[in-house]
Scaffold this active site. Structure first.
Site, short mmCIF file in Angstrom:
data_model
loop_
_atom_site.label_atom_id
_atom_site.label_comp_id
_atom_site.label_asym_id
_atom_site.label_seq_id
_atom_site.Cartn_x
_atom_site.Cartn_y
_atom_site.Cartn_z
CB CYS A 97 44.70 27.98 31.18
SG CYS A 97 45.53 29.57 31.06
NE ARG A 134 47.86 37.39 33.32
CZ ARG A 134 48.53 36.27 33.55
NH1 ARG A 134 49.83 36.32 33.69
NH2 ARG A 134 47.91 35.11 33.62
CG HIS A 197 40.35 29.83 32.63
ND1 HIS A 197 40.86 28.82 33.42
CD2 HIS A 197 41.40 30.53 32.17
CE1 HIS A 197 42.18 28.92 33.45
NE2 HIS A 197 42.53 29.94 32.70
#
Ligand code: GLN
Length: 254
Positions: A97, A134, A197
């Site tokens: 990320c 997002r 993640h």
């Protein structure tokens, strides 16, 4: 060469700053998998201002919000020559990320601030204007010979691949690099960039094995082989559970 003689040298970059959403679990999973193989795992943590070791076989960096990326960007960019040399020398790398974004050319924040990257991946990342949605959710993607990969994403930045970049995976559920082109992450030689993640490695042992094999070959030569371990029931269960959640809740890709 017997197992006990084999050791890989791991550099973990800014572990005290860049480890959002449990990314430190990647080092834990890597160490555990190395123990299963009987392979030594020497870890050097490199923080802001610390020197890099003379050599490494595997580099890890996790994710971070804009303020964490701002804290490390200049220090990381200053290491660009050595990191690019390592990438060209097939050092294994796993960048997650925010760490992935800073291993590209740059990350431009929603406020228009451009954080320099080290330029290993031919990618650029731009965050949309403040207040834009997002990319958040559970991910299921196809990573070619690594099979299906699962994880969790939460990023504002949208990453776009340049002509010399190959995607790490193709999206099935989730946003991926930018929510538009169906790509996830990037690969360059033995370097992997991804938004996943969760952390990534405990649920995706095939990726861990790929990194360990690349690290061994970097240190002991291309002829090194990695025996096949019996399936890890915990990793398999975690993978299946994450895949089921992504299928149920993840944003479908056309
Ligand atoms: N700050 C970056 C973004 O929002 C990366 C976030 C992260 O590492 N989870 O895109």
């Amino acid at each position: 060469m017997n197992d006990l003689a084999r050791t890989i040298r791991v550099v973990t970059l800014y572990p005290d700053v860049m480890s959002i959403y449990a990314d430190r679990g990647n080092l834990i999973a890597l160490r555990a998998r190395c123990r299963q193989y009987g392979i030594g795992c020497e870890v050097t943590a490199v923080g802001i201002g610390d020197g890099l070791p003379a050599d490494a076989d595997l580099v890890l960096i996790g994710g971070g919000q804009d303020q964490e990326q701002r804290r490390i960007a200049a220090d990381l960019a200053a290491r660009g020559v050595r990191l690019r040399d390592w990438a060209e020398d097939d050092v294994a790398m796993l960048t997650i990320c925010g760490g992935f974004q800073l291993f590209g050319h740059f990350y431009r924040t929603a406020e228009g601030e451009e954080l320099p990257g080290v330029g290993i991946f031919d990618v650029t990342t731009v965050a949309p204007a403040p207040g834009a949605p997002r990319c958040i959710g559970d991910v299921l993607a196809d990573a070619g010979d690594l099979g299906e990969v699962v994880g969790f994403e939460n990023h504002g930045g949208r990453t776009y691949l340049g002509p010399h970049a190959r995607p790490f995976a193709r999206m099935r559920h989730g946003f991926g690099n930018n929510g538009d082109d169906g790509t996830e992450g990037a690969v360059y030689r033995e370097a992997i960039g991804t938004y996943l993640h969760g952390s990534l490695l405990p649920k995706n042992p095939a990726v861990t094995d790929r990194l360990i094999l690349a690290a061994l070959r970097h240190r002991y030569g291309p002829g090194v082989k990695l025996e096949t371990l019996p399936p890890d029931p915990y990793a398999e269960r975690a993978h299946r559970a994450a895949a089921a959640v992504a299928r149920r809740r993840g944003r479908p890709n056309p």
